[in-house]
Write a protein that holds these residues in place. Structure first.
Motif, PDB file in Angstrom:
ATOM      1  N   ARG A 102       0.822  -1.219   0.000  1.00 18.22           N
ATOM      2  CA  ARG A 102       0.000   0.000   0.000  1.00 18.22           C
ATOM      3  C   ARG A 102       0.850   1.261   0.000  1.00 18.22           C
ATOM      4  O   ARG A 102       0.444   2.296  -0.536  1.00 18.22           O
ATOM      5  N   LYS A 147     -11.843  -7.779  -5.348  1.00 12.62           N
ATOM      6  CA  LYS A 147     -10.796  -8.737  -5.000  1.00 12.62           C
ATOM      7  C   LYS A 147     -10.729  -9.828  -6.059  1.00 12.62           C
ATOM      8  O   LYS A 147     -11.748 -10.379  -6.471  1.00 12.62           O
ATOM      9  N   THR A 166      -5.289  -8.637  -7.644  1.00 13.21           N
ATOM     10  CA  THR A 166      -5.382  -7.869  -6.413  1.00 13.21           C
ATOM     11  C   THR A 166      -6.011  -8.678  -5.287  1.00 13.21           C
ATOM     12  O   THR A 166      -6.913  -9.488  -5.508  1.00 13.21           O
ATOM     13  N   ASN A 167      -5.528  -8.434  -4.073  1.00 15.08           N
ATOM     14  CA  ASN A 167      -6.085  -9.068  -2.880  1.00 15.08           C
ATOM     15  C   ASN A 167      -7.215  -8.261  -2.262  1.00 15.08           C
ATOM     16  O   ASN A 167      -7.857  -8.715  -1.301  1.00 15.08           O
ATOM     17  N   PHE A 168      -7.476  -7.047  -2.815  1.00 15.24           N
ATOM     18  CA  PHE A 168      -8.457  -6.163  -2.205  1.00 15.24           C
ATOM     19  C   PHE A 168      -9.301  -5.477  -3.276  1.00 15.24           C
ATOM     20  O   PHE A 168      -8.897  -5.369  -4.431  1.00 15.24           O
ATOM     21  N   SER A 169     -10.436  -4.960  -2.872  1.00 12.90           N
ATOM     22  CA  SER A 169     -11.259  -4.144  -3.756  1.00 12.90           C
ATOM     23  C   SER A 169     -10.646  -2.750  -3.859  1.00 12.90           C
ATOM     24  O   SER A 169      -9.757  -2.381  -3.076  1.00 12.90           O
ATOM     25  N   GLU A 228     -11.251  -0.825  -0.577  1.00 17.68           N
ATOM     26  CA  GLU A 228     -10.352  -1.238   0.487  1.00 17.68           C
ATOM     27  C   GLU A 228      -8.944  -0.730   0.253  1.00 17.68           C
ATOM     28  O   GLU A 228      -8.250  -0.291   1.194  1.00 17.68           O
ATOM     29  N   THR A 229      -8.498  -0.767  -1.011  1.00 22.96           N
ATOM     30  CA  THR A 229      -7.148  -0.315  -1.343  1.00 22.96           C
ATOM     31  C   THR A 229      -6.978   1.167  -1.047  1.00 22.96           C
ATOM     32  O   THR A 229      -5.953   1.601  -0.503  1.00 22.96           O
ATOM     33  N   ILE A 260      -3.826  -2.946   8.939  1.00 24.50           N
ATOM     34  CA  ILE A 260      -4.782  -3.236   7.872  1.00 24.50           C
ATOM     35  C   ILE A 260      -6.080  -3.810   8.430  1.00 24.50           C
ATOM     36  O   ILE A 260      -7.182  -3.460   7.981  1.00 24.50           O
ATOM     37  N   ILE A 313      -9.847  -2.325   7.362  1.00 26.91           N
ATOM     38  CA  ILE A 313     -10.857  -3.008   6.538  1.00 26.91           C
ATOM     39  C   ILE A 313     -11.707  -4.007   7.319  1.00 26.91           C
ATOM     40  O   ILE A 313     -12.673  -4.548   6.780  1.00 26.91           O
ATOM     41  N   THR A 340      -5.861 -10.322   6.900  1.00 24.31           N
ATOM     42  CA  THR A 340      -5.551 -10.794   5.554  1.00 24.31           C
ATOM     43  C   THR A 340      -4.097 -10.489   5.244  1.00 24.31           C
ATOM     44  O   THR A 340      -3.379  -9.880   6.041  1.00 24.31           O
ATOM     45  N   VAL A 382      -1.004  -5.592  -1.486  1.00 28.54           N
ATOM     46  CA  VAL A 382      -2.121  -5.300  -2.384  1.00 28.54           C
ATOM     47  C   VAL A 382      -2.137  -6.334  -3.506  1.00 28.54           C
ATOM     48  O   VAL A 382      -3.185  -6.866  -3.875  1.00 28.54           O
TER      49      VAL A 382
END
Length: 386
Positions: A296, A308, A327-330, A333-334, A345, A349, A353, A357
């Motif tokens: 991030r 995600k 990506t591990n996130f929307s 969320e990012t 983190i 969120i 996790t 990112v």
């Protein structure tokens, strides 16, 4: 037992439908299906990507191609697809094999789980010696969601099933160094790096609706996936086996020979951009050196709404795309994580996790033979600076 050869064959609407009458060219269809039946008997596993539904359906709604809008074409596809598949089924029956229909959209090809579901369906059809006939679902596709052309769709399918050959049948013998109608145009029989020929084909647009450029873009996608592409004239008698056996002139785009995992191949050939990230120069050096994933703290800006598991295109601060990754996130969320770097983190969120990112294992570093995409204009999707 040796591995069976797999072939993806792409047929354009100009070969299947009479341009003036908008009716099926049964002579070509018979020659094609007879050849495919023989190849199946020889142990080949074959997928046919076929246009033609829109052209055949326009007659039913009383429209000519030049006057048809997007809604007309969607309605025509709904009318023409049953006609096309019925004709394929009847002709295939004459040569003692069965066919199956598969309609897809760009989202089906770009979302990893759907992509794998389509692949598994095709493999099961192979097990039962049934020929899959795949086409874009034109009755529901829009300009924003379309795969774009069946040339690239066929390349995605070839990548999907790890085909040996992608055979694109068209209205000329293959690739020339310029428009084949120009004096002195030279035929190109073999290509080692398709990316070197993309610029020269932008002005060659005699081949159907997609033009030669889309065929070369498809060949580049296939080449990156280790698939050899053949571009040839769609003759009536033995249109496929004659080029496989080098019995007539065609352009052959050699496979790159570079081994890559199915995931990395899938990441490399994108039809749609879910979202983009711009990262710092320091991050570019670390990610390119494969020292770590994308964190991030690396982010300069975000563009697009993504979920995600979507594939993101990653750019340096100068606007050059250098990587793609899952990506591990929307996007929401990012943004929250990047704007609150001092917070854990989990506190940002609401769940535990991975901190990256995009994890290092899910990043593809682009090379010269990959087609890099220009960063989207800010007018298309707002850019959120961090």
């Amino acid at each position: 037992m040796s591995k069976k050869k797999r072939i993806v064959v792409k047929i354009g609407s100009s070969l299947l439908a009479n341009e003036e009458k908008l009716t099926l060219r049964y002579a070509f269809m018979n020659g094609l299906m007879a050849d495919l039946g023989d190849l199946q008997d020889q142990g080949y596993e074959i997928i046919l990507t076929s246009s033609g539904s829109v052209a055949l359906g326009l007659n039913m709604i009383g429209k000519r191609p030049e006057e048809a809008g997007i809604l007309d074409k969607q309605a025509a596809a709904a009318c023409g697809q049953p006609l096309l598949m019925n004709a394929y089924r009847q002709v295939a029956n004459e040569y003692n094999f069965d066919v199956a229909q598969m309609l897809v959209t760009v989202e089906d090809m770009e979302e990893r789980r759907r992509f794998l579901n389509i692949k598994n369906t095709m493999l099961r059809l192979f097990e039962n010696q049934i020929l899959p006939i795949i086409n874009e679902n034109d009755s529901i596709a829009t300009r924003d969601l379309k795969v774009g052309d069946n040339d690239r769709l066929s390349a995605k399918v070839a990548q999907m099933v790890e085909a040996d050959h992608l055979i694109i049948l068209t209205s000329v013998e293959g690739l020339y160094d310029r428009d084949p109608s120009e004096p002195g145009a030279q035929f190109i029989e073999e290509i080692e790096d398709v990316s070197e020929h993309l610029e020269s084909t932008k002005s060659i647009s005699e081949l159907g609706s997609g033009g030669m450029l889309t065929k070369m873009l498809a060949a580049n996608m296939a080449q990156n996936a280790g698939v050899e592409t053949i571009i040839a004239d769609g003759i009536i008698e033995r249109p496929i086996s004659s080029v496989l056996n080098n019995e007539r002139r065609h352009t052959r785009c050699l496979a790159s020979g570079k081994a890559a995992s199915p995931l990395m191949i899938w990441l490399s050939n994108r039809l749609q951009v879910a979202g983009t990230l711009v990262v710092t120069d320091e991050a570019v050096r670390a990610i390119t050196a494969k020292e770590r994933g994308l964190q991030r703290d690396d982010l300069v800006s975000i563009q697009g709404e993504f979920s995600k598991g979507d594939v993101l295109h990653v750019y340096d601060e100068q606007g050059n795309e250098f990587a793609r990754g899952l990506t591990n996130f929307s996007s929401e969320e990012t943004i929250l994580m990047a704007r609150n770097p001092e917070m854990e983190i989990e506190d940002v969120i609401g769940y535990k996790t991975k901190s990256a990112v995009v994890g290092a294992e899910n990043i593809l570093i682009l090379e010269d033979h990959h087609l890099q995409l220009d960063a989207p204009e800010e007018d298309d999707k707002p850019v959120i600076s961090l």
